[in-house]
Design a protein around this motif. Structure first.
Motif, PDB file in Angstrom:
ATOM      1  N   PHE A  82       0.826  -1.210   0.000  1.00 14.62           N
ATOM      2  CA  PHE A  82       0.000   0.000   0.000  1.00 14.62           C
ATOM      3  C   PHE A  82       0.860   1.261   0.000  1.00 14.62           C
ATOM      4  O   PHE A  82       0.365   2.352  -0.250  1.00 14.62           O
ATOM      5  CB  PHE A  82      -0.927   0.031   1.231  1.00 14.62           C
ATOM      6  N   LEU A  83       2.148   1.094   0.247  1.00  9.00           N
ATOM      7  CA  LEU A  83       3.058   2.228   0.390  1.00  9.00           C
ATOM      8  C   LEU A  83       3.933   2.365  -0.854  1.00  9.00           C
ATOM      9  O   LEU A  83       4.683   1.449  -1.194  1.00  9.00           O
ATOM     10  CB  LEU A  83       3.926   2.020   1.638  1.00  9.00           C
ATOM     11  N   LEU A  84       3.823   3.496  -1.557  1.00 14.81           N
ATOM     12  CA  LEU A  84       4.656   3.784  -2.726  1.00 14.81           C
ATOM     13  C   LEU A  84       5.700   4.813  -2.320  1.00 14.81           C
ATOM     14  O   LEU A  84       5.360   5.938  -1.939  1.00 14.81           O
ATOM     15  CB  LEU A  84       3.823   4.310  -3.885  1.00 14.81           C
ATOM     16  N   ILE A  85       6.971   4.416  -2.396  1.00 20.32           N
ATOM     17  CA  ILE A  85       8.061   5.286  -1.960  1.00 20.32           C
ATOM     18  C   ILE A  85       9.010   5.560  -3.121  1.00 20.32           C
ATOM     19  O   ILE A  85       9.336   4.657  -3.901  1.00 20.32           O
ATOM     20  CB  ILE A  85       8.845   4.636  -0.809  1.00 20.32           C
ATOM     21  N   GLY A  86       9.450   6.788  -3.220  1.00 23.46           N
ATOM     22  CA  GLY A  86      10.410   7.146  -4.257  1.00 23.46           C
ATOM     23  C   GLY A  86      10.704   8.626  -4.199  1.00 23.46           C
ATOM     24  O   GLY A  86       9.948   9.394  -3.586  1.00 23.46           O
ATOM     25  N   PRO A  87      11.794   9.062  -4.814  1.00 25.54           N
ATOM     26  CA  PRO A  87      12.099  10.501  -4.831  1.00 25.54           C
ATOM     27  C   PRO A  87      11.066  11.267  -5.639  1.00 25.54           C
ATOM     28  O   PRO A  87      10.247  10.678  -6.358  1.00 25.54           O
ATOM     29  CB  PRO A  87      13.489  10.555  -5.483  1.00 25.54           C
TER      30      PRO A  87
END
Length: 377
Positions: free
Chosen positions: A47-52
């Motif tokens: 459920f967690l989308l992480i990125g710069p």
């Protein structure tokens, strides 16, 4: 058919929501999913989308929204800006203990999901008279269309008066004869309704904007920590439901590292997807970014095959006589690091350092157009 000039190719817009509005075909046809985000979200494996910044978190949401709309004729995708929610609720957060802050998020998210299902005429809840009445009561209370501020105000009251659907929850009756539901029970009631809902349409709630201008305040960091805790709990509950009802929390990498929550790394490793485009930057033949470039070119009607040989010189000279092979030059220039910063050669190029191709490009302006078009993808 004549080959398009480089200046005629499309590389999209800096913002995914703008590209989705202007050219949805380009966004969908050029979508690159090296991390299997689409299936992981659908299965409830993440459920967690992480990125710069600029790594494509919002693009994932817009892609899913457009695909669902085309497949079903409509879509139930809601996107909430956390920064805007905080701005509206900032004063209400004063003296709100952590447990109540997390509760406010849980009530807010379950409300949004419940509202989405009630707007889905193919769902069983939307055709249940008791739920229709309950939903109308929530509207009258200002909770359905309200912002986080409204929810926090209701949570602070600690009591709600609604006509509950039969069998959904056994409420207490005050001496006045009114049905009263406490705030923590409201979250429980809504979650039970959502988890038991039957619908064939996918429903998504995406929470974006965690890199708000208010990011320096201690209240904001506390709000984010409680949001992450609430999302983690709700996500686990949604995995138990039979319908495809999902949440997605979009967070910049550097912001996530500053969220003060003991289990944040465990949540990241267990339920997160890292959108990392730096893979293969040293060799364009294995680069995710180059896959994106080729798909953008193809989706905009450009040629397949060796794009470099067709449009670009073999190498580039920049700065103080630094020589770089063209593929590596382009990839390094547009690849952000974990904080969203680009390579110095692009920053130098941007402010006017001389970049000289050792062989004249076949289409003038190609290098700069590619850098400008892809820097924020």
């Amino acid at each position: 058919m004549a080959t398009l000039k480089f200046s005629e190719l499309k590389f999209g817009e800096a913002a995914a929501e703008v590209e989705a509005e202007k050219d949805p075909d380009l966004l969908v046809d050029s979508f690159v999913d090296k991390w299997d985000v689409e299936n992981k979200l659908a299965r409830g494996d993440a459920f967690l989308l992480i990125g710069p910044k600029g790594s494509g978190k919002s693009t994932v949401v817009e892609y899913l929204r457009i695909k669902a709309e085309r497949a079903n004729g409509l879509s139930f995708f809601a996107i909430c800006d956390v920064g805007e929610l905080y701005q509206s609720a900032e004063r209400n957060l004063a003296n709100l203990e952590n447990s109540r802050s997390e509760l406010a998020w849980r009530v807010f998210i379950w409300l949004r999901l419940y509202a989405s299902i009630m707007e889905d005429h193919g769902s069983d809840l939307a055709n249940d008279p008791d739920h229709v009445k309950f939903f109308n009561d929530l509207k009258v209370a200002g909770l359905v269309s309200g912002d986080l501020k409204t929810v926090i105000s209701e949570v602070k009251k600690r009591g709600h008066k609604f006509s509950l659907p039969q069998g959904l929850y056994s409420y207490t009756i005050e001496a006045t004869g009114e049905n009263v539901v406490r705030a923590d029970r409201l979250a429980e009631i809504l979650s039970k309704a959502v988890l038991n809902a039957q619908t064939t349409s996918p429903h998504y709630l995406a929470l974006d904007g965690l890199d708000s201008a208010f990011i320096g305040s201690s209240e904001y960091w506390s709000l984010l920590a409680n949001l992450l805790r609430a999302c983690n709990s709700i996500h686990k509950d949604l995995r138990k439901g039979s319908s495809q009802i999902r949440i997605a929390l979009l967070c910049r990498s550097d912001v996530f590292l500053k969220i003060q929550l003991p289990d944040s790394n465990k949540i990241r490793q267990g339920w997160g997807v890292e959108l990392d485009w730096t893979y293969g930057v040293d060799d364009f033949r294995h680069s995710y970014l180059w896959d994106l470039i080729e798909k953008k070119i193809k989706a905009s009607g450009g040629p397949e095959g060796d794009i470099l040989a067709r449009y670009f010189p073999a190498e580039m000279v920049y700065g103080q006589g630094v020589r770089e092979e063209m593929p590596r030059y382009l990839l390094i220039a547009i690849t952000p690091d974990s904080k969203g910063h680009t390579h110095p050669l692009h920053r130098n190029w941007k402010i006017g350092w001389q970049c000289t191709p050792t062989r004249r490009p076949k289409d003038q302006g190609g290098c700069q157009q590619l850098l400008s078009g892809l820097l924020h993808q």
